[in-house]
Design an enzyme around this catalytic site. Structure first.
Site, mmCIF file in Angstrom:
data_model
loop_
_atom_site.group_PDB
_atom_site.id
_atom_site.type_symbol
_atom_site.label_atom_id
_atom_site.label_comp_id
_atom_site.label_asym_id
_atom_site.label_seq_id
_atom_site.Cartn_x
_atom_site.Cartn_y
_atom_site.Cartn_z
ATOM 1 N N PHE A 120 39.769 -6.594 32.625
ATOM 2 C CA PHE A 120 39.931 -6.959 34.038
ATOM 3 C C PHE A 120 38.832 -7.922 34.461
ATOM 4 C CE2 PHE A 120 37.039 -3.358 34.181
ATOM 5 C CZ PHE A 120 36.132 -3.683 35.182
ATOM 6 N N CYS A 121 39.101 -8.611 35.580
ATOM 7 C CA CYS A 121 38.143 -9.549 36.154
ATOM 8 C C CYS A 121 38.465 -9.663 37.642
ATOM 9 C CB CYS A 121 38.204 -10.906 35.451
ATOM 10 S SG CYS A 121 39.854 -11.652 35.479
ATOM 11 N N THR A 122 37.959 -10.679 38.306
ATOM 12 C CA THR A 122 38.147 -10.794 39.752
ATOM 13 C C THR A 122 39.603 -11.006 40.134
ATOM 14 O OG1 THR A 122 35.946 -11.769 39.923
ATOM 15 C CG2 THR A 122 37.389 -11.992 41.835
#
Length: 257
Positions: free
Chosen positions: A191-193
């Site tokens: 996951f990331c922003t």
């Protein structure tokens, strides 16, 4: 209520983030067109273009922002753009930048081409359920992998997320190769922003032989929008003057610094 449907107060600023990996051989020409459109609509923010795709962070009045996106959707390559929306009390960007770059998110790994084939994705509701039960639907343990830079992670992350303390995304491939054996027998959700980094990360992980890996569709921001802050502690760093957003997609401060 979905933030995208929240009635805006007079003078409220609509913020969007959206990306898409799609071949753009005419990036230089498209740059001129988009700059003129965004400038005419008095939008501020950043649009990055590359042969691999587009990545945008824009803010302005709701009508101007959504009109800009609608015009972009007229190009069949961008017809399915689905921006993540949030509101702020003032303009969080100082200027408008439209740039052509080698990659819309730099990994320095040219073999990774998300436009050719995506890694499997998991939506927010499914990840929330997996985290609540501690395993995926096949009974395999689930771990979350934060693909962001260390200073971003320090603002907040999923509970128990793996964090390799990378300083920039180009360090991710080396970190993965040093740790990939730790994922044996586990289901990994990167996951990331907003989804762009974890999409490239998930593809690389599969190429490195990690079979049970997913990307979080839409990243943390879409997770906040759809299910709130369950299993997440802190805020989500954003690359504008709002600094960070909470699980209700509200800025960590009313006004930018």
């Amino acid at each position: 209520m979905n933030p995208a449907e929240t009635p805006s107060a007079p003078g409220a600023v609509l913020n969007i983030s959206v990306y898409k990996f799609v071949p753009i051989p005419d990036a230089a020409q498209l740059r001129e067109t988009l700059f003129e459109r965004a400038q005419a609509a008095t939008l501020k923010g950043t649009i990055l273009l590359a042969e691999e795709g587009i990545n945008m962070f824009l803010a302005g009045s709701a009508g101007a922002v959504r009109g800009f996106v609608d015009a972009l959707r007229a190009d069949t390559r961008f017809a399915d753009l689905a921006p993540k929306e949030s509101w702020s009390t003032s303009q969080p960007f100082r200027k408008l930048l439209v740039k052509v770059k080698r990659e819309i998110i730099r990994m320095n790994h040219p073999a990774i081409k998300p436009a050719d084939a995506r890694a499997p994705a998991v939506d927010a509701a499914t990840l929330e359920r997996w985290l609540a039960q501690g395993h995926d639907d096949n009974g395999q343990p689930v771990v979350t992998l934060d693909t962001r830079n260390a200073f971003e992670v320090d603002h907040g992350t999923f509970d128990g997320a793996i964090d390799w303390r990378i300083g920039k995304f180009t360090e991710f491939p080396e970190a993965l190769r040093a740790h990939k054996d730790e994922f044996t027998g586990k289901t990994v959700v990167s996951f990331c922003t907003g989804g762009i980094r974890c999409e490239k990360a998930a593809i690389l992980m599969r190429e490195e032989g990690i079979q049970d890996v997913y990307q979080l569709e839409g990243g943390i921001l879409k997770y906040f929008e759809e299910v709130g802050g369950a299993h997440y502690t802190g805020q989500c760093f954003v690359f504008d003057e709002r600094e960070a957003l909470d699980a209700e997609l509200k800025a960590s401060q009313d006004e930018p610094r």
